[in-house]
Write a protein that holds these residues in place. Structure first.
Motif, PDB file in Angstrom:
ATOM      1  N   UNK A  28      29.680  15.465  28.132  1.00 65.31           N
ATOM      2  CA  UNK A  28      30.833  16.055  27.450  1.00 65.31           C
ATOM      3  C   UNK A  28      32.072  15.962  28.317  1.00 65.31           C
ATOM      4  N   UNK A  29      33.176  16.324  27.743  1.00 66.99           N
ATOM      5  CA  UNK A  29      34.459  16.270  28.428  1.00 66.99           C
ATOM      6  C   UNK A  29      34.518  17.283  29.567  1.00 66.99           C
ATOM      7  N   UNK A  30      35.145  16.882  30.672  1.00 69.00           N
ATOM      8  CA  UNK A  30      35.324  17.797  31.796  1.00 69.00           C
ATOM      9  C   UNK A  30      36.119  19.040  31.403  1.00 69.00           C
ATOM     10  N   UNK A  31      36.911  18.942  30.330  1.00 71.95           N
ATOM     11  CA  UNK A  31      37.700  20.106  29.915  1.00 71.95           C
ATOM     12  C   UNK A  31      36.830  21.213  29.313  1.00 71.95           C
ATOM     13  N   UNK A  32      35.577  20.912  29.042  1.00 69.16           N
ATOM     14  CA  UNK A  32      34.646  21.910  28.501  1.00 69.16           C
ATOM     15  C   UNK A  32      33.737  22.482  29.586  1.00 69.16           C
ATOM     16  N   UNK A  33      34.261  22.604  30.796  1.00 69.25           N
ATOM     17  CA  UNK A  33      33.438  23.036  31.927  1.00 69.25           C
ATOM     18  C   UNK A  33      32.694  24.340  31.653  1.00 69.25           C
ATOM     19  N   UNK A  34      33.379  25.344  31.142  1.00 63.91           N
ATOM     20  CA  UNK A  34      32.725  26.639  30.896  1.00 63.91           C
ATOM     21  C   UNK A  34      31.593  26.495  29.883  1.00 63.91           C
ATOM     22  N   UNK A  35      31.821  25.710  28.831  1.00 64.17           N
ATOM     23  CA  UNK A  35      30.786  25.498  27.818  1.00 64.17           C
ATOM     24  C   UNK A  35      29.599  24.727  28.398  1.00 64.17           C
ATOM     25  N   UNK A  36      29.893  23.741  29.208  1.00 67.47           N
ATOM     26  CA  UNK A  36      28.828  22.931  29.809  1.00 67.47           C
ATOM     27  C   UNK A  36      27.987  23.791  30.748  1.00 67.47           C
ATOM     28  N   UNK A  37      28.635  24.619  31.534  1.00 67.18           N
ATOM     29  CA  UNK A  37      27.888  25.513  32.427  1.00 67.18           C
ATOM     30  C   UNK A  37      27.028  26.496  31.614  1.00 67.18           C
ATOM     31  N   UNK A  38      27.575  27.023  30.525  1.00 68.78           N
ATOM     32  CA  UNK A  38      26.829  27.931  29.645  1.00 68.78           C
ATOM     33  C   UNK A  38      25.575  27.238  29.114  1.00 68.78           C
ATOM     34  N   UNK A  39      25.747  26.026  28.571  1.00 67.32           N
ATOM     35  CA  UNK A  39      24.615  25.330  27.974  1.00 67.32           C
ATOM     36  C   UNK A  39      23.614  24.854  29.014  1.00 67.32           C
ATOM     37  N   UNK A  40      24.075  24.537  30.215  1.00 72.59           N
ATOM     38  CA  UNK A  40      23.140  24.170  31.288  1.00 72.59           C
ATOM     39  C   UNK A  40      22.219  25.348  31.592  1.00 72.59           C
ATOM     40  N   UNK A  41      22.806  26.528  31.670  1.00 76.07           N
ATOM     41  CA  UNK A  41      22.009  27.723  31.921  1.00 76.07           C
ATOM     42  C   UNK A  41      21.068  28.017  30.747  1.00 76.07           C
ATOM     43  N   UNK A  42      21.602  27.988  29.528  1.00 74.91           N
ATOM     44  CA  UNK A  42      20.801  28.310  28.342  1.00 74.91           C
ATOM     45  C   UNK A  42      19.620  27.344  28.190  1.00 74.91           C
ATOM     46  N   UNK A  43      19.892  26.053  28.337  1.00 74.64           N
ATOM     47  CA  UNK A  43      18.824  25.059  28.192  1.00 74.64           C
ATOM     48  C   UNK A  43      17.779  25.199  29.298  1.00 74.64           C
ATOM     49  N   UNK A  44      18.227  25.564  30.502  1.00 77.22           N
ATOM     50  CA  UNK A  44      17.293  25.791  31.608  1.00 77.22           C
ATOM     51  C   UNK A  44      16.398  26.990  31.306  1.00 77.22           C
ATOM     52  N   UNK A  45      17.010  28.075  30.815  1.00 75.90           N
ATOM     53  CA  UNK A  45      16.234  29.282  30.508  1.00 75.90           C
ATOM     54  C   UNK A  45      15.278  29.072  29.332  1.00 75.90           C
ATOM     55  N   UNK A  46      15.527  28.014  28.530  1.00 76.96           N
ATOM     56  CA  UNK A  46      14.608  27.654  27.450  1.00 76.96           C
ATOM     57  C   UNK A  46      13.455  26.792  27.956  1.00 76.96           C
ATOM     58  N   UNK A  47      13.424  26.525  29.266  1.00 77.77           N
ATOM     59  CA  UNK A  47      12.303  25.790  29.853  1.00 77.77           C
ATOM     60  C   UNK A  47      12.544  24.320  30.106  1.00 77.77           C
ATOM     61  N   UNK A  48      13.784  23.892  30.045  1.00 79.95           N
ATOM     62  CA  UNK A  48      14.118  22.489  30.297  1.00 79.95           C
ATOM     63  C   UNK A  48      14.601  22.295  31.729  1.00 79.95           C
ATOM     64  N   UNK A  49      14.494  21.074  32.199  1.00 78.14           N
ATOM     65  CA  UNK A  49      15.092  20.674  33.465  1.00 78.14           C
ATOM     66  C   UNK A  49      16.424  20.019  33.114  1.00 78.14           C
ATOM     67  N   UNK A  50      17.527  20.626  33.522  1.00 81.65           N
ATOM     68  CA  UNK A  50      18.851  20.180  33.099  1.00 81.65           C
ATOM     69  C   UNK A  50      19.586  19.478  34.237  1.00 81.65           C
ATOM     70  N   UNK A  51      20.081  18.291  33.936  1.00 83.17           N
ATOM     71  CA  UNK A  51      20.940  17.541  34.850  1.00 83.17           C
ATOM     72  C   UNK A  51      22.341  17.601  34.270  1.00 83.17           C
TER      73      UNK A  51
END
Length: 98
Positions: A8-31
């Motif tokens: 995604x766009x670098x301008x969505x940093x807060x959203x990307x960080x949110x989804x990285x955390x959410x997807x990780x807590x759902x049991x995924x390995x997030x890069x």
């Protein structure tokens, strides 16, 4: 455990960080995206920019899927290229919106 690279766009940093955390807590390995230390991307040489792009493609190579943060439907040219790269390499494409 699914390995997912966030795109995604670098301008969505807060959203990307949110989804990285959410997807990780759902049991995924997030890069995730590497955020440059300078907001002024023009300070980076073409070779350095290419290095960022190539590293992100390698993350996609290592992944089962990509998660596209297309907030308000926005997908920039770099993200479009990453989606095409992921498709060409048989990766699952998951969009935040639509």
């Amino acid at each position: 455990m699914k390995v997912i690279t966030i795109c995604g766009s670098l301008k969505f940093e807060a959203d990307i960080r949110y989804w990285a955390e959410k997807l990780t807590l759902q049991g995924n390995c997030v890069l995730s995206i590497i955020y440059p230390t300078s907001a002024d991307l023009d300070i980076y040489t073409p070779e350095q920019r290419k290095s960022f792009a190539e590293a992100h493609k390698k993350r996609i190579d290592l992944s089962d899927a990509i998660f596209v943060v297309n907030k308000n439907g926005y997908v920039g040219s770099s993200t479009k290229n990453e989606i095409e790269y992921a498709k060409a390499n048989g990766k699952e494409i998951i969009f935040l919106e639509g």
